[in-house]
Design a protein around this motif. Sequence first.
Motif, PDB file in Angstrom:
ATOM      1  N   PRO A   1      42.477  21.822  25.259  1.00 52.28           N
ATOM      2  CA  PRO A   1      43.925  21.241  25.528  1.00 52.28           C
ATOM      3  C   PRO A   1      44.180  21.689  26.998  1.00 52.28           C
ATOM      4  O   PRO A   1      43.314  22.496  28.014  1.00 52.28           O
ATOM      5  CB  PRO A   1      44.731  22.959  24.278  1.00 52.28           C
ATOM      6  N   LEU A   2      44.959  20.786  27.601  1.00 55.19           N
ATOM      7  CA  LEU A   2      45.034  20.760  28.889  1.00 55.19           C
ATOM      8  C   LEU A   2      45.774  21.340  29.559  1.00 55.19           C
ATOM      9  O   LEU A   2      46.867  21.109  30.570  1.00 55.19           O
ATOM     10  CB  LEU A   2      44.898  18.991  29.524  1.00 55.19           C
ATOM     11  N   ASP A   3      47.134  22.518  28.857  1.00 55.40           N
ATOM     12  CA  ASP A   3      48.010  22.827  29.455  1.00 55.40           C
ATOM     13  C   ASP A   3      47.854  22.897  29.990  1.00 55.40           C
ATOM     14  O   ASP A   3      49.377  22.853  31.501  1.00 55.40           O
ATOM     15  CB  ASP A   3      49.072  22.637  28.372  1.00 55.40           C
ATOM     16  N   ASP A   4      47.425  24.571  31.026  1.00 61.15           N
ATOM     17  CA  ASP A   4      47.465  25.310  31.655  1.00 61.15           C
ATOM     18  C   ASP A   4      46.689  24.257  33.162  1.00 61.15           C
ATOM     19  O   ASP A   4      47.462  24.742  34.179  1.00 61.15           O
ATOM     20  CB  ASP A   4      46.195  26.237  31.475  1.00 61.15           C
ATOM     21  N   TYR A   5      45.972  23.303  32.637  1.00 63.37           N
ATOM     22  CA  TYR A   5      45.746  22.731  34.064  1.00 63.37           C
ATOM     23  C   TYR A   5      46.481  21.960  34.410  1.00 63.37           C
ATOM     24  O   TYR A   5      47.192  21.214  35.440  1.00 63.37           O
ATOM     25  CB  TYR A   5      44.181  21.992  33.571  1.00 63.37           C
ATOM     26  N   ALA A   6      47.327  21.237  34.013  1.00 67.26           N
ATOM     27  CA  ALA A   6      48.677  20.307  33.795  1.00 67.26           C
ATOM     28  C   ALA A   6      49.918  21.091  34.526  1.00 67.26           C
ATOM     29  O   ALA A   6      50.602  20.328  35.651  1.00 67.26           O
ATOM     30  CB  ALA A   6      49.569  19.530  32.759  1.00 67.26           C
ATOM     31  N   ALA A   7      49.289  21.979  34.140  1.00 64.97           N
ATOM     32  CA  ALA A   7      50.656  22.795  35.199  1.00 64.97           C
ATOM     33  C   ALA A   7      50.352  23.286  36.734  1.00 64.97           C
ATOM     34  O   ALA A   7      51.315  23.102  37.338  1.00 64.97           O
ATOM     35  CB  ALA A   7      50.638  24.486  34.618  1.00 64.97           C
ATOM     36  N   LYS A   8      48.164  23.466  36.591  1.00 68.01           N
ATOM     37  CA  LYS A   8      48.205  23.642  37.671  1.00 68.01           C
ATOM     38  C   LYS A   8      48.060  23.273  38.593  1.00 68.01           C
ATOM     39  O   LYS A   8      48.617  23.093  39.813  1.00 68.01           O
ATOM     40  CB  LYS A   8      46.639  24.687  37.769  1.00 68.01           C
ATOM     41  N   TYR A   9      47.807  21.508  38.393  1.00 69.51           N
ATOM     42  CA  TYR A   9      47.829  20.470  39.463  1.00 69.51           C
ATOM     43  C   TYR A   9      49.032  19.749  39.406  1.00 69.51           C
ATOM     44  O   TYR A   9      48.988  18.092  39.831  1.00 69.51           O
ATOM     45  CB  TYR A   9      46.791  19.586  38.439  1.00 69.51           C
ATOM     46  N   LYS A  10      50.231  20.047  38.531  1.00 65.43           N
ATOM     47  CA  LYS A  10      51.535  19.742  38.642  1.00 65.43           C
ATOM     48  C   LYS A  10      51.247  18.528  37.707  1.00 65.43           C
ATOM     49  O   LYS A  10      52.353  17.450  38.155  1.00 65.43           O
ATOM     50  CB  LYS A  10      51.904  19.370  39.933  1.00 65.43           C
ATOM     51  N   TRP A  11      50.286  17.941  37.091  1.00 64.43           N
ATOM     52  CA  TRP A  11      50.337  16.504  36.583  1.00 64.43           C
ATOM     53  C   TRP A  11      51.618  16.165  35.276  1.00 64.43           C
ATOM     54  O   TRP A  11      52.184  14.924  35.781  1.00 64.43           O
ATOM     55  CB  TRP A  11      49.487  16.419  34.962  1.00 64.43           C
ATOM     56  N   ARG A  12      52.431  16.307  35.300  1.00 63.50           N
ATOM     57  CA  ARG A  12      53.596  17.165  33.981  1.00 63.50           C
ATOM     58  C   ARG A  12      55.069  16.348  35.927  1.00 63.50           C
ATOM     59  O   ARG A  12      55.880  15.559  35.479  1.00 63.50           O
ATOM     60  CB  ARG A  12      54.905  17.818  33.726  1.00 63.50           C
ATOM     61  N   GLU A  13      54.091  16.726  36.740  1.00 63.21           N
ATOM     62  CA  GLU A  13      55.039  15.948  37.649  1.00 63.21           C
ATOM     63  C   GLU A  13      55.009  14.983  38.175  1.00 63.21           C
ATOM     64  O   GLU A  13      55.756  14.014  38.597  1.00 63.21           O
ATOM     65  CB  GLU A  13      55.280  16.966  39.140  1.00 63.21           C
ATOM     66  N   ILE A  14      53.909  14.514  37.902  1.00 60.03           N
ATOM     67  CA  ILE A  14      53.173  12.980  37.614  1.00 60.03           C
ATOM     68  C   ILE A  14      53.613  12.257  36.831  1.00 60.03           C
ATOM     69  O   ILE A  14      54.149  11.186  36.937  1.00 60.03           O
ATOM     70  CB  ILE A  14      51.883  12.678  38.684  1.00 60.03           C
ATOM     71  N   PHE A  15      53.554  12.015  35.520  1.00 62.56           N
ATOM     72  CA  PHE A  15      53.573  11.581  34.865  1.00 62.56           C
ATOM     73  C   PHE A  15      54.412  12.982  34.352  1.00 62.56           C
ATOM     74  O   PHE A  15      54.409  13.497  33.088  1.00 62.56           O
ATOM     75  CB  PHE A  15      52.051  11.629  33.515  1.00 62.56           C
ATOM     76  N   PRO A  16      55.581  11.624  33.416  1.00 61.10           N
ATOM     77  CA  PRO A  16      56.600  11.902  32.299  1.00 61.10           C
ATOM     78  C   PRO A  16      55.677  12.214  30.597  1.00 61.10           C
ATOM     79  O   PRO A  16      55.164  12.139  30.615  1.00 61.10           O
ATOM     80  CB  PRO A  16      58.002  11.815  32.303  1.00 61.10           C
ATOM     81  N   GLU A  17      57.057  12.975  30.039  1.00 62.90           N
ATOM     82  CA  GLU A  17      56.444  13.584  29.219  1.00 62.90           C
ATOM     83  C   GLU A  17      56.521  12.204  28.346  1.00 62.90           C
ATOM     84  O   GLU A  17      55.316  11.623  26.961  1.00 62.90           O
ATOM     85  CB  GLU A  17      58.033  14.054  28.088  1.00 62.90           C
TER      86      GLU A  17
END
Length: 448
Positions: free
Chosen positions: A130-146
């Motif tokens: 699962p990449l959720d922790d890395y998504a938080a670290k690299y702010k991927w959810r700020e780049i790509f919406p849900e």
Amino acid sequence: MKRIVLQSLGLGLVVVLLLAACAPAATPAAEPTKAPEEAQPAPTQPPAETVTLVVWDQYARDVESEVMSQINKEFEEAHPGVKIERVVKSFDDLKTTIKLALGQPDGPDVAQVNQGQDMVAIVAGDLLLPLDDYAAKYKWREIFPESLNSRNSATATGFGQGNLYGMSVTAEFVGVYYNKGMFEKYGWKLPATFDEFTKLLADIKAAGETPITFGDLDGWPGIHMFSSVQHVLVDVDYINNFTYGLNNVSFDIPENREAAKIVQGWAKDGYFTDGFMGIGYDDSLKIYKSGQGALMITGTWAAGEFVTDTDQKFGNFLMPQKTPDTPQLAIGGVGLPFCIRKGSKNADLAAEYVNFLVSPRAAQLWAEKGMLPAAPLPADYKVEEGTLLADQVAAWNTLLKSNGVGHYIDWATLTMYDTLNAELQKLFAGETTPEQFTAAVQADYAKR
């Protein structure tokens, strides 16, 4: 059936903000979203010994392969002591081998995985990290919406929800390529409605040209041919419900039977390349870029092939809807996501690599080769007006504004890809009726 709650694509998709900022001046553009600093590759201290990161991807064609090679080179330069061992697979080969490979202790650290039920099966096997922790670290959810991330999310029982398991690097839609020189020669105009499109096919045939360059030896191009028409006849709610398994929808409906009747008629009327059933997809690209055929219905991933090694000029438009006012809908989404194998000894490094894949620099490398990136482009990057890429940026923005990014319908079940391939080839060959086709596909869908 478990209900999956999904967010609408709509204008929330961040890609439109970045790409609209690069569109021709006549296209209204939203303020671009800037990628976080973490998206840039940061040099690391040289490790004590060389670390090899094994990466599987399916970018096998010349142009896209060049992009991946350059991305890997720049990542290695920014990470002394790191070596990318790249393994290139065709889509079909990747699809059939990836699950077994991810279960091996020496399997790929990073690999592209097909979305939909393929990803569900791999997640059920506990093979992806699962990449959720890395998504938080690299702010991927700020780049790509849900709304985009949901396409790369899954649980052991369904997709479109649950943990994030991959990041995609290209945006995709299936549209209509057209040969600009041929259109100018014959005075053909771009169609505004589906009726005008069907009339255009007849006009092209009457002029002695091949209306649609097409090769269906591989099977999957037929899915896109059928779906292009299907997405004219149904609405986005149906496509979402069918693909995600919601609200008890069926494939055996009048709209799908009509779509099957239309594409079968195109085959019967000689609108496809002669001998199309025996022509592979890559060969069909070569045929089209050589100037044989007025149109080709395929995805944005082919754009790089059409701007290199050819003296032809191509444009791109979305398959026209029933009326000019009908909300635009087209097959689309994002490319196969890059995922990390659970158990990889280099998971943190793999996440750095995935982060570089969705960096502005990587997006620029795709755009420079005429490919439509999913990741944010640099704020100062400009797309040249009148180019194929400019057409596709404008089309992508149109889809986003109308919430019209559809789905690849073979995601619906684990066996749907094979079922559609087989049944569509029989349909094109005239060996089955539209009614038999939709019934056969529904029989597969009912087993989910």
